[in-house]
Design a protein around this motif. Structure first.
Motif, short mmCIF file in Angstrom:
data_model
loop_
_atom_site.label_atom_id
_atom_site.label_comp_id
_atom_site.label_asym_id
_atom_site.label_seq_id
_atom_site.Cartn_x
_atom_site.Cartn_y
_atom_site.Cartn_z
N UNK A 113 -5.89 5.85 12.77
CA UNK A 113 -6.89 4.78 12.60
C UNK A 113 -7.48 4.72 11.19
N UNK A 114 -7.70 5.86 10.58
CA UNK A 114 -8.28 5.87 9.23
C UNK A 114 -7.29 5.29 8.22
N UNK A 115 -6.01 5.66 8.34
CA UNK A 115 -5.01 5.11 7.42
C UNK A 115 -4.88 3.61 7.65
N UNK B 255 -8.19 -2.69 4.35
CA UNK B 255 -8.98 -2.93 3.15
C UNK B 255 -8.09 -3.32 1.97
N UNK B 256 -6.95 -2.67 1.88
CA UNK B 256 -6.02 -2.95 0.77
C UNK B 256 -5.54 -4.40 0.82
N UNK C 185 -7.20 1.66 8.52
CA UNK C 185 -8.33 0.99 7.89
C UNK C 185 -8.16 0.89 6.37
N UNK C 186 -7.56 1.90 5.78
CA UNK C 186 -7.19 1.79 4.36
C UNK C 186 -6.28 0.58 4.15
N UNK D 10 -13.04 3.10 5.09
CA UNK D 10 -11.82 3.84 5.44
C UNK D 10 -12.02 5.35 5.22
N UNK E 298 -8.60 -0.62 -6.74
CA UNK E 298 -9.61 -0.87 -5.71
C UNK E 298 -10.97 -1.19 -6.31
N UNK F 84 0.58 6.96 -6.33
CA UNK F 84 0.33 6.41 -4.98
C UNK F 84 -1.11 5.94 -4.85
N UNK F 85 -1.38 5.07 -3.90
CA UNK F 85 -2.76 4.67 -3.63
C UNK F 85 -3.51 5.76 -2.88
N UNK F 86 -2.76 6.51 -2.09
CA UNK F 86 -3.40 7.44 -1.16
C UNK F 86 -2.46 8.61 -0.92
N UNK F 87 -2.99 9.82 -0.97
CA UNK F 87 -2.21 10.99 -0.58
C UNK F 87 -2.92 11.67 0.59
N UNK G 279 -14.02 6.73 7.91
CA UNK G 279 -13.27 6.92 9.15
C UNK G 279 -12.44 8.22 9.10
N UNK G 280 -11.91 8.52 7.93
CA UNK G 280 -11.24 9.82 7.76
C UNK G 280 -12.22 10.94 8.08
N UNK H 192 -7.36 14.84 1.20
CA UNK H 192 -7.14 13.43 0.92
C UNK H 192 -7.28 13.18 -0.58
N UNK H 193 -6.33 12.45 -1.15
CA UNK H 193 -6.50 12.02 -2.54
C UNK H 193 -6.51 10.50 -2.57
N UNK H 194 -7.56 9.96 -3.15
CA UNK H 194 -7.69 8.51 -3.23
C UNK H 194 -7.55 8.08 -4.68
N UNK H 195 -6.59 7.22 -4.95
CA UNK H 195 -6.38 6.68 -6.29
C UNK H 195 -7.08 5.32 -6.35
N UNK I 30 -8.37 -6.99 -0.02
CA UNK I 30 -8.78 -7.17 -1.41
C UNK I 30 -7.63 -7.65 -2.29
N UNK J 265 0.88 -1.17 0.00
CA UNK J 265 0.00 0.00 0.00
C UNK J 265 0.92 1.22 0.00
N UNK K 295 -14.99 -1.13 -1.29
CA UNK K 295 -14.05 -1.51 -0.23
C UNK K 295 -13.34 -0.30 0.37
#
Lengths: 206, 206
Positions: free
Chosen positions: A192-194, A200-201, A196-197, B193, B185, A176-179, B196-197, B178-181, A204, A117, B189
């Motif tokens: 905690x939120x990260x 989930x990653x 949970x990401x 997360x 995914x 990236x998957x997440x910024x 939670x953010x 927050x940036x979600x790629x 799956x 991740x 899913x």
């Protein structure tokens, strides 16, 4: 095995986030250990290794600090050499098969086969300067302007190194998957939120 | 009141993420309703409104489709007028005081005073093309190359509109919390997360 990689702007709190995340998840944590490993294997000073790999320009420092070797290679050869050593160390960490958080070192690129991740951490310049000044030792009293120059120099180096390794653009959302932009956050509230990401990653991915 | 804004690349699944997030959190959800509101208040066709606001070039469409008005303003005047109407509608939504997710419309900028959690959703071109083709009606059978051209055109428009509104760079990490790629995914899913953010954001904001 689960690997979380964290790239970050200097001063954004990426290291704190990585450390707290590793603590929360019970993962191993790698950061300065990697530079230390390269330095030990190559018989060089750790700070010098970090400089060559992260923060050009380094031309002026080479002749002064290039450790115990008698040959004086160009900085580019040296950087390539250190990057190869870093690759070896990262692969050894991955092959050990333990869940871990790795901060920096472009580990997301080097260990892409392990499907980590991949997280990038950033913040506004104002927030980064503030954090750096709060964290500085009493001995290093820099002005905000000096801190800002440092941040820019270090991040420029990280950006160049990433380009050398991957051809990709450092900090770009495609990479990236997440910024996570920590500007208006307390780092610990993000954990905690990260986490949970991450959960989930890895769920799956399997 | 809690507002979550979602900006997104076309085809990235940002709308699905927003809808699922609203469902999970029990928030109101706004998306096409805003365009529909502008169109109704201005006595214009909704698709035309969307075109003017999102997807230049629109010069060739103006004289054909500019609704019931007799005056024919320039596209720029028209766009400004629609942006002002959009601002009014977004502020009305916020003033209603109900928790909500708003997709698109640069709501994060317009409603900045309400301290929304601002999310950007992106994905690789391959992933976006795949998603668009899977979701297309049987009637609109486009080739992958045509879909890719559409995606680029629409995102270019969104990028320009954001620049007009905020001067900021659309999709840049400095602009969002927050940036979600979503590339690797399943959207559903990601939802817990992201929720939670949001929870952490509204907790620390208070």
């Amino acid at each position: 095995m689960q690997i979380i990689t964290i790239s970050r702007e200097f001063g954004s709190g990426g290291r704190e986030l990585g450390k707290r995340l590793a603590d929360m998840l019970g993962f191993d944590y790698y950061d300065r250990e990697i530079i230390a490993g390269i330095a030990a294997n190559k018989d060089l000073d750790a700070r010098f290794v970090e400089n060559v790999m992260d923060a050009p320009p380094v031309w002026q420092t080479v002749s002064l600090t290039y450790g115990h070797s008698f040959a004086l290679p160009t900085v580019q050869t040296l950087q390539t050499d250190l990057l190869l050593e870093q690759k070896k160390i990262l692969e050894k960490i991955a092959q050990a098969g333990r869940n871990c958080v790795i901060v920096g070192r472009n580990a997301d690129i080097i260990l892409a086969d392990y499907l980590p991740l991949s997280i990038f951490v950033c913040a506004s310049m104002q927030s980064k300067v503030k954090r750096c000044i709060e964290r500085a030792d009493a001995s290093e009293q820099l002005t905000p302007a000096q801190v800002e120059r440092n941040i820019k120099r270090i991040d420029k180096g990280r950006s160049r190194t990433r380009e050398i390794i991957s051809g990709g653009k450092w900090g770009d959302r495609s990479q990236y998957n997440l910024i996570v932009n920590t500007t208006d956050w307390q780092i610990k509230q993000l954990v905690p939120a990260v986490a949970q990401f991450a959960e989930a990653w890895f769920q799956q991915r399997n």
